[in-house]
Design a protein around this motif. Structure first.
Motif, PDB file in Angstrom:
ATOM      1  N   LYS A 140       0.841  -1.194   0.000  1.00 38.50           N
ATOM      2  CA  LYS A 140       0.000   0.000   0.000  1.00 38.50           C
ATOM      3  C   LYS A 140       0.878   1.247   0.000  1.00 38.50           C
ATOM      4  O   LYS A 140       1.964   1.243   0.583  1.00 38.50           O
ATOM      5  CB  LYS A 140      -0.913   0.020   1.227  1.00 38.50           C
ATOM      6  CG  LYS A 140      -1.901  -1.147   1.309  1.00 38.50           C
ATOM      7  CD  LYS A 140      -2.935  -1.075   0.213  1.00 38.50           C
ATOM      8  CE  LYS A 140      -3.950  -2.212   0.324  1.00 38.50           C
ATOM      9  NZ  LYS A 140      -4.940  -2.183  -0.788  1.00 38.50           N
ATOM     10  N   PRO A 141       0.424   2.332  -0.626  1.00 34.21           N
ATOM     11  CA  PRO A 141       1.241   3.546  -0.677  1.00 34.21           C
ATOM     12  C   PRO A 141       1.728   4.022   0.692  1.00 34.21           C
ATOM     13  O   PRO A 141       2.884   4.438   0.825  1.00 34.21           O
ATOM     14  CB  PRO A 141       0.297   4.570  -1.314  1.00 34.21           C
ATOM     15  CG  PRO A 141      -0.614   3.758  -2.171  1.00 34.21           C
ATOM     16  CD  PRO A 141      -0.839   2.483  -1.394  1.00 34.21           C
ATOM     17  N   ALA A 142       0.856   3.952   1.685  1.00 29.62           N
ATOM     18  CA  ALA A 142       1.207   4.479   3.008  1.00 29.62           C
ATOM     19  C   ALA A 142       2.252   3.634   3.740  1.00 29.62           C
ATOM     20  O   ALA A 142       2.854   4.098   4.717  1.00 29.62           O
ATOM     21  CB  ALA A 142      -0.045   4.597   3.870  1.00 29.62           C
ATOM     22  N   THR A 143       2.470   2.401   3.279  1.00 33.62           N
ATOM     23  CA  THR A 143       3.416   1.512   3.988  1.00 33.62           C
ATOM     24  C   THR A 143       4.771   1.429   3.289  1.00 33.62           C
ATOM     25  O   THR A 143       5.601   0.597   3.655  1.00 33.62           O
ATOM     26  CB  THR A 143       2.820   0.101   4.111  1.00 33.62           C
ATOM     27  OG1 THR A 143       2.606  -0.451   2.801  1.00 33.62           O
ATOM     28  CG2 THR A 143       1.498   0.134   4.865  1.00 33.62           C
ATOM     29  N   TRP A 144       4.995   2.283   2.301  1.00 36.29           N
ATOM     30  CA  TRP A 144       6.234   2.232   1.522  1.00 36.29           C
ATOM     31  C   TRP A 144       7.488   2.296   2.393  1.00 36.29           C
ATOM     32  O   TRP A 144       8.391   1.465   2.261  1.00 36.29           O
ATOM     33  CB  TRP A 144       6.241   3.362   0.498  1.00 36.29           C
ATOM     34  CG  TRP A 144       7.569   3.644  -0.145  1.00 36.29           C
ATOM     35  CD1 TRP A 144       8.345   4.739   0.014  1.00 36.29           C
ATOM     36  CD2 TRP A 144       8.268   2.800  -1.082  1.00 36.29           C
ATOM     37  NE1 TRP A 144       9.473   4.670  -0.745  1.00 36.29           N
ATOM     38  CE2 TRP A 144       9.458   3.479  -1.432  1.00 36.29           C
ATOM     39  CE3 TRP A 144       8.005   1.560  -1.642  1.00 36.29           C
ATOM     40  CZ2 TRP A 144      10.390   2.955  -2.331  1.00 36.29           C
ATOM     41  CZ3 TRP A 144       8.924   1.021  -2.539  1.00 36.29           C
ATOM     42  CH2 TRP A 144      10.101   1.706  -2.873  1.00 36.29           C
ATOM     43  N   GLU A 145       7.556   3.243   3.274  1.00 32.74           N
ATOM     44  CA  GLU A 145       8.768   3.409   4.085  1.00 32.74           C
ATOM     45  C   GLU A 145       9.039   2.183   4.954  1.00 32.74           C
ATOM     46  O   GLU A 145      10.178   1.782   5.130  1.00 32.74           O
ATOM     47  CB  GLU A 145       8.663   4.661   4.959  1.00 32.74           C
ATOM     48  CG  GLU A 145       8.748   5.965   4.184  1.00 32.74           C
ATOM     49  CD  GLU A 145      10.055   6.140   3.432  1.00 32.74           C
ATOM     50  OE1 GLU A 145      11.087   5.620   3.902  1.00 32.74           O
ATOM     51  OE2 GLU A 145      10.059   6.787   2.377  1.00 32.74           O
TER      52      GLU A 145
END
Length: 302
Positions: A140-145
């Protein structure tokens, strides 16, 4: 496996197959249709339909439940498909696979086997010039880091298997995945540094995020081995994929930009599951509509 390859090679004569290089003439593109959007048709019917409409190539979907899923796509079925492709003068530049760089260990092992299975399908379809495979990346975009370091390790494993199988995996940014931008996609490639890992370009996912077409092409086309095309409406938070021509994408501008950046190869319609899972979806009508839009724009772009 060796027996299967030998049978296909000797019985059908791969020298007679249409070549990807012929379909995509130097300095130009060839239009194709992904059979991901023809799940309800038999493979034979889908190939015949695409050829009659005027497409130069098709992408086979190796996903579960599709006619070309490796476990049901038998040696005999592959041999028949090779014959039909040659007769119809259709190319198969790419195979769609469903993989994720955020999978747990068990699913990751299955993904590695899927790469091997897809590579075998590719060799069976054209031993002289096997199609590459393409996939999104998951997450998911928000979990990239939080996930990017683990995704690098997974991608290194994919690359290792792909190199052994002498194949290429073209990974795609997706508006709803951890890898949602050109920068994130290129960062992954830079960490892995493998010629077996390249790019699938699909502007629809960038358009939804307000990313400029020219900028995304400038960044990604040097590593792009395959292109998907479709339209979209909405934004990154809420979106709907559409058929080419149903959205705001200017395809004359699109093809002109591809030419300016020196891209020569397949541009393949991908009909989203958001579309083909709707009641009343007609794959033949969709394929005809998409070809009309894209062929017209391609002609205007010169």
């Amino acid at each position: 496996m060796t027996t299967r390859r030998h049978f296909l090679h000797t019985a059908l004569g791969f020298a007679a197959l249409p070549s990807f290089a012929r379909a995509a003439t130097p300095g130009g593109v060839s239009l194709g249709f992904s059979l991901y959007g023809m799940k309800t048709l038999s493979l034979s019917e889908a190939l015949k339909t695409c050829a009659e409409i005027g497409y130069a190539n098709v992408e086979l979907a190796l996903n579960a439940g599709f006619p070309s899923e490796p476990k049901v796509f038998t040696a005999e079925a592959r041999a028949e498909a090779v014959k039909q492709l040659a007769a119809l003068k259709l190319d198969v530049p790419c195979l769609m696979v469903n993989l994720s760089l955020t999978a747990d260990d068990k699913a990751h092992a299955l993904n590695l086997q899927s790469i091997k299975d897809a590579a075998q399908v590719a060799r069976d379809m054209n031993a002289a010039q096997p199609p590459i495979m393409e996939t999104v990346c998951g997450g998911k975009p928000a979990t990239w880091e939080q996930q990017k370091a683990g995704m690098v390790e997974r991608l290194k494993s994919w690359a290792e298997v792909a190199e052994k199988e002498k194949t290429t995996i073209a990974i795609k940014a997706h508006v709803g995945s951890a890898v949602n931008s050109p920068e994130r996609l290129l960062w992954l490639l830079e960490q892995v540094k493998s010629p077996a890992i390249q790019v699938t370009y699909d502007y629809s996912h960038f358009e939804l995020q307000g990313i400029d077409m020219e900028e995304s092409m400038k960044l990604l086309l040097p590593r792009t081995k395959f292109i998907h095309v479709k339209d979209a409406t909405g934004d990154a938070a809420k979106f709907q994929f559409l058929l080419p021509g149903e959205g705001k994408t200017d395809y004359v501008k699109y093809f002109t930009a591809l030419k300016q950046h020196g891209y020569a190869g397949p541009v393949v319609v991908e009909v989203s599951g958001q579309i083909f899972n709707k009641p009343g979806y007609d794959p033949v009508a969709a394929a005809k509509k998409c070809h009309g839009v894209l062929a017209g724009a391609l002609a205007k772009a010169g």
